[in-house]
Design an enzyme around this catalytic site. Structure first.
Site, PDB file in Angstrom:
ATOM      1  N   GLY A 274      -8.046   1.249   2.946  1.00 61.46           N
ATOM      2  CA  GLY A 274      -8.092   0.707   1.595  1.00 61.46           C
ATOM      3  C   GLY A 274      -9.296   1.226   0.823  1.00 61.46           C
ATOM      4  O   GLY A 274     -10.300   1.643   1.401  1.00 61.46           O
TER       5      GLY A 274
ATOM      6  N   GLY B 239       3.276   2.789   4.531  1.00 61.04           N
ATOM      7  CA  GLY B 239       2.522   4.034   4.565  1.00 61.04           C
ATOM      8  C   GLY B 239       2.309   4.445   6.009  1.00 61.04           C
ATOM      9  O   GLY B 239       3.095   4.112   6.900  1.00 61.04           O
TER      10      GLY B 239
ATOM     11  N   ILE C  68       0.113   3.415   8.168  1.00 64.13           N
ATOM     12  CA  ILE C  68      -0.076   2.278   9.072  1.00 64.13           C
ATOM     13  C   ILE C  68       1.249   1.572   9.327  1.00 64.13           C
ATOM     14  O   ILE C  68       1.557   1.178  10.456  1.00 64.13           O
ATOM     15  CB  ILE C  68      -1.143   1.317   8.516  1.00 64.13           C
TER      16      ILE C  68
ATOM     17  N   ARG D  65       6.294   0.848  -2.347  1.00 61.72           N
ATOM     18  CA  ARG D  65       6.305   0.792  -3.808  1.00 61.72           C
ATOM     19  C   ARG D  65       7.550   1.452  -4.386  1.00 61.72           C
ATOM     20  O   ARG D  65       8.148   0.961  -5.341  1.00 61.72           O
ATOM     21  CB  ARG D  65       5.041   1.465  -4.356  1.00 61.72           C
TER      22      ARG D  65
ATOM     23  N   ARG E 265      12.591   5.606  -0.721  1.00 63.82           N
ATOM     24  CA  ARG E 265      12.676   6.934  -0.136  1.00 63.82           C
ATOM     25  C   ARG E 265      13.431   6.824   1.188  1.00 63.82           C
ATOM     26  O   ARG E 265      13.773   5.737   1.625  1.00 63.82           O
ATOM     27  CB  ARG E 265      11.289   7.549   0.083  1.00 63.82           C
TER      28      ARG E 265
ATOM     29  N   ARG F 124      -4.802  -6.900   3.281  1.00 57.00           N
ATOM     30  CA  ARG F 124      -6.012  -7.474   2.716  1.00 57.00           C
ATOM     31  C   ARG F 124      -5.735  -8.939   2.435  1.00 57.00           C
ATOM     32  O   ARG F 124      -4.610  -9.320   2.096  1.00 57.00           O
ATOM     33  CB  ARG F 124      -6.437  -6.765   1.420  1.00 57.00           C
TER      34      ARG F 124
ATOM     35  N   ASP G 160      -5.064 -11.263  10.232  1.00 51.92           N
ATOM     36  CA  ASP G 160      -6.283 -10.518  10.558  1.00 51.92           C
ATOM     37  C   ASP G 160      -7.217 -10.472   9.364  1.00 51.92           C
ATOM     38  O   ASP G 160      -8.393 -10.153   9.500  1.00 51.92           O
ATOM     39  CB  ASP G 160      -5.950  -9.091  10.999  1.00 51.92           C
TER      40      ASP G 160
ATOM     41  N   HIS H 225     -10.703  -9.867  10.991  1.00 52.44           N
ATOM     42  CA  HIS H 225     -10.618  -8.522  10.415  1.00 52.44           C
ATOM     43  C   HIS H 225     -10.942  -7.476  11.483  1.00 52.44           C
ATOM     44  O   HIS H 225     -11.833  -6.644  11.331  1.00 52.44           O
ATOM     45  CB  HIS H 225     -11.571  -8.387   9.220  1.00 52.44           C
TER      46      HIS H 225
ATOM     47  N   GLY I 120      -8.704  -5.270  12.865  1.00 54.44           N
ATOM     48  CA  GLY I 120      -7.716  -4.207  12.972  1.00 54.44           C
ATOM     49  C   GLY I 120      -8.314  -2.829  13.144  1.00 54.44           C
ATOM     50  O   GLY I 120      -7.798  -2.008  13.911  1.00 54.44           O
TER      51      GLY I 120
END
Length: 316
Positions: free
Chosen positions: A72, A146, A148, A169, A172, A228, A251, A275, A277
């Site tokens: 991020g 994506g 991840i 987003r 595809r 997030r 997480d 957090h 990860g």
């Protein structure tokens, strides 16, 4: 040409850095290692608060590249307005996929199989038997497909899940199947037994998992957030958790870190990891490989990898 490179890892610990630049070690100390105006390539300290990460940006008048060591970029976005036009911002695609994919599977399995209950029962010396949900035969929805998200699916496949649905987003097609656009999310949520959030944090995804999103999840479904914290509306999540209708493995949280008295700690059906990860033994070797590759590209004037945006460029 300014030639300083600021690194949050001591440069003598990174094998393969190209000759030419002056490497400066800075991992968030109060005192800067050199004049920020001489910095051409800034590698942002990892897992540090946003105000610390952006603190030197206003004085980096000659910086050309800002490289994060996270997937991020939301922690550096507040400082981008201080930069001149033409600065390339790059993320750490390729660094965190393995660690985050592992933790995602750990959170799913621990939540479904009741591992936190077993640990508490062990502390009490209690044999806690009974049937638990399995990951096998479950429908999993990955929101944010994506690199991840792809890594998470790679690790889901051996567990004999019934189906993996993918949302990003834009629509595809991949080798594994279609990726649905965000507009189709409301129709996909009621079919999922496990919903994994792995999206970046931006204007579109902030509060994405709000009251409407959560209400569409099926009874007994598990929400897993490795994205997030602000992607989830904490108040709305607490309201659903208190009913016992869904469970969650988080997480990341909003706020973060959670204060000792925060109700998320005590909400029913919640597993919280701090957090965790990205920061694993897999991080450092992959981060070093990324930096060596990027800096060799930079010195040799080759295209950089993972360019997310260029300051001053049109987003149209």
């Amino acid at each position: 040409m300014t030639a300083d490179v600021w690194l949050p890892i001591p440069p003598d610990e990174i094998e393969g850095l190209p000759e030419g630049p002056d490497y400066r070690f800075w991992n968030g100390a109060e005192e800067f290692p050199a004049d920020p105006a001489d910095c051409a390539f800034y590698v942002v300290p990892y897992m540090k608060p946003s105000p610390l990460c952006v603190r030197p940006l206003g004085r980096m008048s000659n910086v050309q590249v800002v490289q994060t060591l996270s997937a991020g970029i939301d922690h550096v976005e507040p400082g981008l307005g201080q930069l001149s036009a033409g600065v390339r911002l790059c993320n750490a695609r390729g660094v965190h996929e393995a660690s985050t994919g592992e933790l995602t599977l750990a959170l799913i399995l621990a939540s479904l199989r009741g591992i936190p209950d077993f640990v508490r029962a062990q502390d009490r010396g209690e044999w806690l038997g009974g049937f638990r949900p399995a990951l096998a035969d479950k429908n999993v929805l990955i929101v944010g497909y994506g690199s991840i998200g792809e890594a998470i699916e790679d690790r889901l496949v051996p567990f004999e899940v019934a189906r993996v649905a993918r949302v990003a987003r834009s629509e595809r097609t991949t080798a594994r199947g279609p990726v649905h656009p965000l507009t189709e999310l409301p129709a996909l949520l009621p079919e999922a037994d496990v919903v994994v959030l792995s999206t970046p944090l931006n204007e579109t995804t902030r509060g994405l998992a709000g009251a409407d999103f959560l209400s569409r999840m099926k009874d007994g479904a598990l929400l897993v957030n490795v994205a997030r914290g602000p992607v989830v509306d904490t108040k709305a999540l607490l309201a659903e958790l208190e009913t016992g209708r869904i469970t969650a493995a988080l997480d990341v949280t909003d706020p973060e870190p959670l204060a000792r008295e925060h109700p998320l700690w005590r909400a029913p059906g919640v597993l919280v990891s701090p957090h965790a990860g990205g920061p694993t033994s897999a991080f450092l070797p992959r981060a070093k490989r990324l930096l060596v590759d990027q800096l060799n590209r930079y010195v040799n004037r080759e295209p950089l990898r993972n360019v997310i945006l260029t300051t001053g460029a049109s987003t149209d």
